[in-house]
Design a protein around this motif. Structure first.
Motif, PDB file in Angstrom:
ATOM      1  N   THR A 252     -15.207  86.180 -36.159  1.00  0.00           N
ATOM      2  CA  THR A 252     -14.784  85.243 -34.918  1.00  0.00           C
ATOM      3  C   THR A 252     -13.970  84.548 -35.420  1.00  0.00           C
ATOM      4  O   THR A 252     -13.764  84.352 -36.711  1.00  0.00           O
ATOM      5  CB  THR A 252     -15.744  84.670 -34.415  1.00  0.00           C
ATOM      6  OG1 THR A 252     -16.135  83.120 -35.881  1.00  0.00           O
ATOM      7  CG2 THR A 252     -17.285  85.230 -35.038  1.00  0.00           C
ATOM      8  N   ARG A 253     -13.017  84.229 -34.739  1.00  0.00           N
ATOM      9  CA  ARG A 253     -11.675  83.217 -34.449  1.00  0.00           C
ATOM     10  C   ARG A 253     -12.005  81.509 -35.465  1.00  0.00           C
ATOM     11  O   ARG A 253     -11.361  81.732 -36.165  1.00  0.00           O
ATOM     12  CB  ARG A 253     -11.174  82.627 -33.070  1.00  0.00           C
ATOM     13  CG  ARG A 253      -9.792  82.265 -33.067  1.00  0.00           C
ATOM     14  CD  ARG A 253      -9.575  81.828 -31.616  1.00  0.00           C
ATOM     15  NE  ARG A 253     -10.209  81.042 -31.064  1.00  0.00           N
ATOM     16  CZ  ARG A 253     -10.353  79.588 -30.939  1.00  0.00           C
ATOM     17  NH1 ARG A 253      -9.420  79.082 -31.268  1.00  0.00           N
ATOM     18  NH2 ARG A 253     -11.023  79.454 -30.039  1.00  0.00           N
ATOM     19  N   ARG A 254     -13.524  81.746 -35.003  1.00  0.00           N
ATOM     20  CA  ARG A 254     -14.191  80.317 -36.055  1.00  0.00           C
ATOM     21  C   ARG A 254     -14.206  80.472 -37.571  1.00  0.00           C
ATOM     22  O   ARG A 254     -13.413  80.230 -38.412  1.00  0.00           O
ATOM     23  CB  ARG A 254     -14.632  79.477 -35.777  1.00  0.00           C
ATOM     24  CG  ARG A 254     -14.633  78.650 -34.703  1.00  0.00           C
ATOM     25  CD  ARG A 254     -14.008  77.445 -34.442  1.00  0.00           C
ATOM     26  NE  ARG A 254     -13.240  77.008 -33.498  1.00  0.00           N
ATOM     27  CZ  ARG A 254     -12.812  75.475 -34.047  1.00  0.00           C
ATOM     28  NH1 ARG A 254     -12.018  75.269 -34.361  1.00  0.00           N
ATOM     29  NH2 ARG A 254     -12.386  74.671 -31.913  1.00  0.00           N
ATOM     30  N   ASP A 255     -14.688  81.863 -37.782  1.00  0.00           N
ATOM     31  CA  ASP A 255     -14.770  81.899 -39.229  1.00  0.00           C
ATOM     32  C   ASP A 255     -13.803  82.768 -39.594  1.00  0.00           C
ATOM     33  O   ASP A 255     -13.174  82.315 -41.014  1.00  0.00           O
ATOM     34  CB  ASP A 255     -15.842  83.238 -39.020  1.00  0.00           C
ATOM     35  CG  ASP A 255     -17.402  82.862 -38.475  1.00  0.00           C
ATOM     36  OD1 ASP A 255     -17.753  81.529 -38.611  1.00  0.00           O
ATOM     37  OD2 ASP A 255     -18.369  83.501 -38.605  1.00  0.00           O
TER      38      ASP A 255
ATOM     39  N   GLY B 152     -20.310  79.869 -35.215  1.00  0.00           N
ATOM     40  CA  GLY B 152     -19.005  79.681 -36.270  1.00  0.00           C
ATOM     41  C   GLY B 152     -18.223  78.044 -36.168  1.00  0.00           C
ATOM     42  O   GLY B 152     -17.109  78.076 -37.471  1.00  0.00           O
ATOM     43  N   ILE B 153     -18.148  77.579 -35.414  1.00  0.00           N
ATOM     44  CA  ILE B 153     -17.667  76.379 -35.530  1.00  0.00           C
ATOM     45  C   ILE B 153     -18.316  75.484 -36.620  1.00  0.00           C
ATOM     46  O   ILE B 153     -18.106  74.788 -37.485  1.00  0.00           O
ATOM     47  CB  ILE B 153     -18.305  75.520 -33.931  1.00  0.00           C
ATOM     48  CG1 ILE B 153     -17.004  75.432 -33.221  1.00  0.00           C
ATOM     49  CG2 ILE B 153     -17.808  73.557 -35.010  1.00  0.00           C
ATOM     50  CD1 ILE B 153     -16.742  74.484 -31.550  1.00  0.00           C
TER      51      ILE B 153
ATOM     52  N   HIS C  44     -16.837  77.119 -39.698  1.00  0.00           N
ATOM     53  CA  HIS C  44     -15.739  75.805 -40.230  1.00  0.00           C
ATOM     54  C   HIS C  44     -15.836  74.895 -40.326  1.00  0.00           C
ATOM     55  O   HIS C  44     -15.772  74.333 -41.705  1.00  0.00           O
ATOM     56  CB  HIS C  44     -15.172  75.877 -38.716  1.00  0.00           C
ATOM     57  CG  HIS C  44     -13.818  76.029 -38.632  1.00  0.00           C
ATOM     58  ND1 HIS C  44     -12.680  75.738 -38.189  1.00  0.00           N
ATOM     59  CD2 HIS C  44     -12.936  75.610 -40.348  1.00  0.00           C
ATOM     60  CE1 HIS C  44     -11.403  75.297 -38.420  1.00  0.00           C
ATOM     61  NE2 HIS C  44     -11.722  75.180 -39.979  1.00  0.00           N
TER      62      HIS C  44
ATOM     63  N   GLY D 198     -15.489  70.048 -31.876  1.00  0.00           N
ATOM     64  CA  GLY D 198     -15.004  70.860 -32.704  1.00  0.00           C
ATOM     65  C   GLY D 198     -15.477  70.349 -33.871  1.00  0.00           C
ATOM     66  O   GLY D 198     -16.551  70.115 -33.980  1.00  0.00           O
ATOM     67  N   PRO D 199     -14.978  70.996 -35.345  1.00  0.00           N
ATOM     68  CA  PRO D 199     -15.402  70.730 -36.178  1.00  0.00           C
ATOM     69  C   PRO D 199     -15.600  69.563 -37.100  1.00  0.00           C
ATOM     70  O   PRO D 199     -15.308  69.676 -38.235  1.00  0.00           O
ATOM     71  CB  PRO D 199     -14.526  71.925 -37.490  1.00  0.00           C
ATOM     72  CG  PRO D 199     -14.055  71.980 -36.533  1.00  0.00           C
ATOM     73  CD  PRO D 199     -13.626  72.001 -35.302  1.00  0.00           C
TER      74      PRO D 199
END
Length: 262
Positions: A67-70, A180-181, A184, A220-221
């Motif tokens: 994923t994009r976050r990962d 994923g967030i 991160h 987000g993170p």
């Protein structure tokens, strides 16, 4: 040479010596901090480590997709490795080499998306249970008799752990988030606070922290709070049923007394 000129020269010399001593002191402090970070992370200069990459579990996702976050989390891990002067080898979770302790391992993702993570948690943190049913892969974390389920509005959870390996091998770091967030956020917490963690647990200790990502939909993170140090509960194996085979022992909990950071 007049007294005034002599005083000026002496002042310049004193300033130069003071500046040199200040620069030397700062360099020595930075060097001590870097060496302590390298010891805690198991990343001496020129060494190699494994970054174990999870996979996306989205519908129809390719087995090698992240994923994009990962991907963001992986980049921050790679930057941390580079800061220590080490080299990272990215490997898929189902293609990681066998063995443990030869190289530092940074393992990302929950057991649903990372088979290697599932093995590490079962071996090194027997008191932790992370739900991984295919019907509902919500990665609910259960430790110490309490369960922590993700809530997109209130918060998501991530387990951040460091496992000491047998025979003083290189450590294994686990970042097992519910999304994923959360992955991160756990990586960013490790990157930003590894010096404080080294002071808290020493450079060769095992620990497990449960973190909460506050309002991930809004922040987000970026906003993370520590829920609990769950080291003792995570290392305590639940009693086996009568007649069940005895599982392999978990690594010893090496948690020395806190020491002051440099």
């Amino acid at each position: 040479m007049t007294d005034g000129l002599l005083n000026v020269l002496l002042g310049l010399l004193a300033s130069a010596i003071s500046a040199a001593l200040g620069w030397l002191g700062q360099s020595l402090r930075r060097r001590r901090r870097l060496e302590r970070a390298r010891a805690f992370l198991g990343l001496p200069a020129g060494s190699e480590c494994l970054i174990v990459v999870n996979r996306s579990i989205g519908t129809g996702a390719h087995p090698r997709t992240v994923t994009r976050r990962d991907a963001f989390a992986l980049m921050e891990l790679a930057a941390l490795v580079k800061e220590c002067g080490a080299h990272a080898d990215l490997v898929a979770h189902d293609a990681a080499p066998r063995g443990l302790g030869a190289r530092t391992e940074l393992c990302l993702g929950g057991p649903v998306s990372n088979e290697r993570m599932a093995a590490h948690v079962a071996w090194g943190l027997p008191g932790v249970s992370i739900s991984s049913g295919l019907a509902r892969p919500d990665n609910t974390i259960t430790v110490g008799g309490r369960s922590y389920a993700a809530d997109p509005e209130a918060g998501e959870y991530v387990l951040l752990a460091r496992l000491a390996t047998p025979e003083d091998g290189r450590p294994v770091f686990l970042v097992s988030g519910q999304t994923g967030i959360a992955n991160h956020a756990g990586v960013r917490h490790l990157v930003n606070h590894h010096r404080r963690l080294a002071g808290r647990y020493g450079t060769d200790g095992t620990f497990a922290l449960l973190l909460r990502v506050v309002s991930p939909a809004a922040y987000g993170p970026d906003v993370v709070e520590e829920v609990a140090d769950v080291t003792a509960a995570a290392l305590e194996r639940a009693p086996a049923p009568p007649g069940a085979p005895v599982p392999a022992a978990a690594p010893p909990a090496r948690t020395p007394a806190p020491t002051a950071t440099a």
